[in-house]
Motif scaffolding. Structure first.
Motif, short mmCIF file in Angstrom:
data_model
loop_
_atom_site.label_atom_id
_atom_site.label_comp_id
_atom_site.label_asym_id
_atom_site.label_seq_id
_atom_site.Cartn_x
_atom_site.Cartn_y
_atom_site.Cartn_z
N TRP A 56 29.33 -40.57 3.95
CA TRP A 56 30.75 -40.90 4.02
C TRP A 56 31.06 -42.24 4.69
O TRP A 56 32.20 -42.54 5.01
CB TRP A 56 31.55 -39.78 4.68
CG TRP A 56 31.24 -39.49 6.11
CD1 TRP A 56 30.02 -39.34 6.70
CD2 TRP A 56 32.20 -39.28 7.16
NE1 TRP A 56 30.15 -39.05 8.02
CE2 TRP A 56 31.48 -39.00 8.34
CE3 TRP A 56 33.59 -39.29 7.20
CZ2 TRP A 56 32.11 -38.75 9.56
CZ3 TRP A 56 34.21 -39.02 8.41
CH2 TRP A 56 33.47 -38.75 9.57
N ILE A 87 30.28 -42.39 -0.52
CA ILE A 87 31.65 -42.11 -0.95
C ILE A 87 32.54 -42.22 0.29
O ILE A 87 32.65 -41.29 1.09
CB ILE A 87 31.76 -40.72 -1.60
CG1 ILE A 87 30.83 -40.64 -2.82
CG2 ILE A 87 33.21 -40.43 -2.01
CD1 ILE A 87 30.84 -39.32 -3.53
N THR A 88 33.12 -43.40 0.47
CA THR A 88 33.92 -43.66 1.67
C THR A 88 35.40 -43.35 1.39
O THR A 88 35.80 -43.13 0.26
CB THR A 88 33.77 -45.12 2.10
OG1 THR A 88 34.27 -45.97 1.05
CG2 THR A 88 32.32 -45.47 2.34
N GLY A 89 36.18 -43.37 2.44
CA GLY A 89 37.62 -43.19 2.29
C GLY A 89 38.15 -41.95 3.00
O GLY A 89 37.52 -40.89 2.99
N GLY A 90 39.30 -42.14 3.64
CA GLY A 90 40.00 -41.01 4.26
C GLY A 90 39.27 -40.38 5.41
O GLY A 90 39.37 -39.17 5.63
N SER A 94 37.10 -38.08 1.24
CA SER A 94 36.58 -38.24 -0.12
C SER A 94 35.20 -37.61 -0.26
O SER A 94 34.90 -36.96 -1.27
CB SER A 94 36.51 -39.73 -0.47
OG SER A 94 37.79 -40.32 -0.45
N GLN A 97 35.59 -33.72 -0.12
CA GLN A 97 36.17 -33.22 -1.36
C GLN A 97 35.14 -33.23 -2.48
O GLN A 97 35.09 -32.31 -3.31
CB GLN A 97 37.39 -34.05 -1.76
CG GLN A 97 38.15 -33.49 -2.95
CD GLN A 97 38.61 -32.07 -2.73
OE1 GLN A 97 39.25 -31.75 -1.73
NE2 GLN A 97 38.26 -31.17 -3.64
N THR A 98 34.31 -34.25 -2.50
CA THR A 98 33.25 -34.31 -3.51
C THR A 98 32.30 -33.13 -3.37
O THR A 98 31.93 -32.49 -4.36
CB THR A 98 32.47 -35.63 -3.38
OG1 THR A 98 33.36 -36.73 -3.60
CG2 THR A 98 31.33 -35.69 -4.39
N SER A 101 33.84 -29.94 -4.54
CA SER A 101 34.07 -29.90 -5.99
C SER A 101 32.81 -29.49 -6.76
O SER A 101 32.88 -29.22 -7.96
CB SER A 101 34.55 -31.26 -6.49
OG SER A 101 33.51 -32.22 -6.46
N HIS A 127 43.85 -30.34 5.28
CA HIS A 127 43.16 -30.47 3.99
C HIS A 127 41.86 -29.68 3.91
O HIS A 127 41.49 -29.18 2.85
CB HIS A 127 42.87 -31.95 3.72
CG HIS A 127 44.09 -32.81 3.68
ND1 HIS A 127 44.94 -32.85 2.59
CD2 HIS A 127 44.61 -33.66 4.59
CE1 HIS A 127 45.94 -33.69 2.84
NE2 HIS A 127 45.76 -34.20 4.04
#
Length: 335
Positions: A56, A87-90, A94, A97-98, A101, A127
């Motif tokens: 992350w 997978i960066t962000g938030g 992100s 969530q990946t 999923s 979240h």
């Protein structure tokens, strides 16, 4: 650490012996065990396709390097490709969530850190839940380091504090907003009596780059992130968060000896998966990460980067993470 590794080696051998004894120990007349057998057969075949490790933060960060070192070892042991995806962000949203999923089958795991416990207590609280994940292991510790550029008048911790107190806007950068690094820096500011502006970056390597370029006055990162630059004379660590002085940095004081024992800490890193991942798969990761902790190349990587070999299997890492989450929540609430 050697004692802990020997303990877990003994436990895994004992489990193997007991499993073999049960497998050959008489007839089972107690019902249908088709489900258990199916899970066992699935685990026996695992892995049958590539594994993905989700990181992350950006490539080059301490989290990323650990993920790639582990991926190389896992690939050599399993005979399947192990791919690292950044997978960066938030603040990790992100990446989490990946992972959620994907199926809970052990083929997609993530690198988690102490920063994740802060994010789940703050901006990601609505979240995600801690219970969404299964924490597989703790694999290493990375002490915090207060870093400056040589020749800027911040050569000692005392110089640093005095300059910060006299500055209207003193910029310290590091990984993430509401990250473990920001929380540690806040604790440092309160303890030493100075204020600062926190400059968040997507990865520790970016903060180091900005410090090298003179865009921030200091960085709060990890020893492993800057040790190479320190050895080259490009950066200077003026204090570390270990209990005692580090062998790699014999001239660098600890926050403890500077009068701040409450700042003794380490940034732990490990792996996690989606909750519901079969226990048989988790047990396989236990075996793999135990073997990783004893691997010569892994140990050399830790030593070269000022990292500690803090292996915990899932049976220990799960309650450890839960405790960290609770304690950080109390701290953020001011308790």
């Amino acid at each position: 650490m050697k004692t802990k590794l020997l303990k877990w080696t003994f436990i895994f051998v004992l489990i193997a012996l007991l499993t073999a004894a049960c497998a050959g120990g008489g007839n089972n007349t107690g019902g249908n065990n088709t489900g258990d057998a199916g899970a066992g057969e699935q685990a026996d075949k695992w892995p049958e396709k590539p594994i993905t490790i989700i990181v992350w933060s950006k490539a080059g960060s301490g989290v990323d390097v650990m993920g790639r070192q582990a991926a190389k070892f896992l690939e050599s042991q399993l005979g399947e490709s192990v791919v690292v995806e950044n997978i960066t962000g938030g603040d990790g949203a992100s990446a989490m969530q990946t992972i959620l999923s994907k199926p809970a089958d052990g083929y997609t795991i993530g690198v988690n850190t102490r920063s994740q416990m802060i994010s789940l207590n703050t901006d990601l609280k609505s979240h995600f839940k801690l219970d969404d994940f299964h924490f597989i292991s703790i694999n290493q510790g990375d002490p915090y380091a207060l870093v400056v550029r040589p020749g800027t008048g911040l050569d000692t911790f005392e110089d640093f504090v005095q300059t910060a107190k006299n500055s209207e806007k003193f910029a310290i950068g590091g990984f993430g907003a509401n990250s473990a690094h920001q929380i540690f820096t806040s604790d440092l500011g309160k303890a030493a009596g100075f204020s600062f502006e926190w400059i968040p970056f997507a990865g520790g390597s970016e903060a180091v780059t900005q410090l090298l370029g003179g865009h921030i006055q200091a960085a709060l990162t990890n020893v492993g992130q800057v040790l190479e630059h320190v050895k080259a004379g490009q950066l200077k660590i003026i204090a570390v968060s270990t209990a005692e002085r580090m062998e790699e940095l014999p001239d660098t004081p600890t926050f403890n000896e500077l009068g701040f024992p409450e700042l003794e800490s380490s940034h732990w890193r490990g792996f996690y998966a989606k909750k519901g991942t079969p226990e048989e798969i988790i047990a396989k990761y236990d075996e793999l990460f135990l073997a990783l902790s004893q691997d010569e190349e892994w140990v050399n990587y830790l030593d070269a980067n000022g990292l500690t070999n803090d292996f915990m299997p899932s049976s220990e890492s799960q309650p450890f993470v839960e405790k960290e989450f609770a304690e950080i929540g109390k701290k953020l609430a001011g308790n």
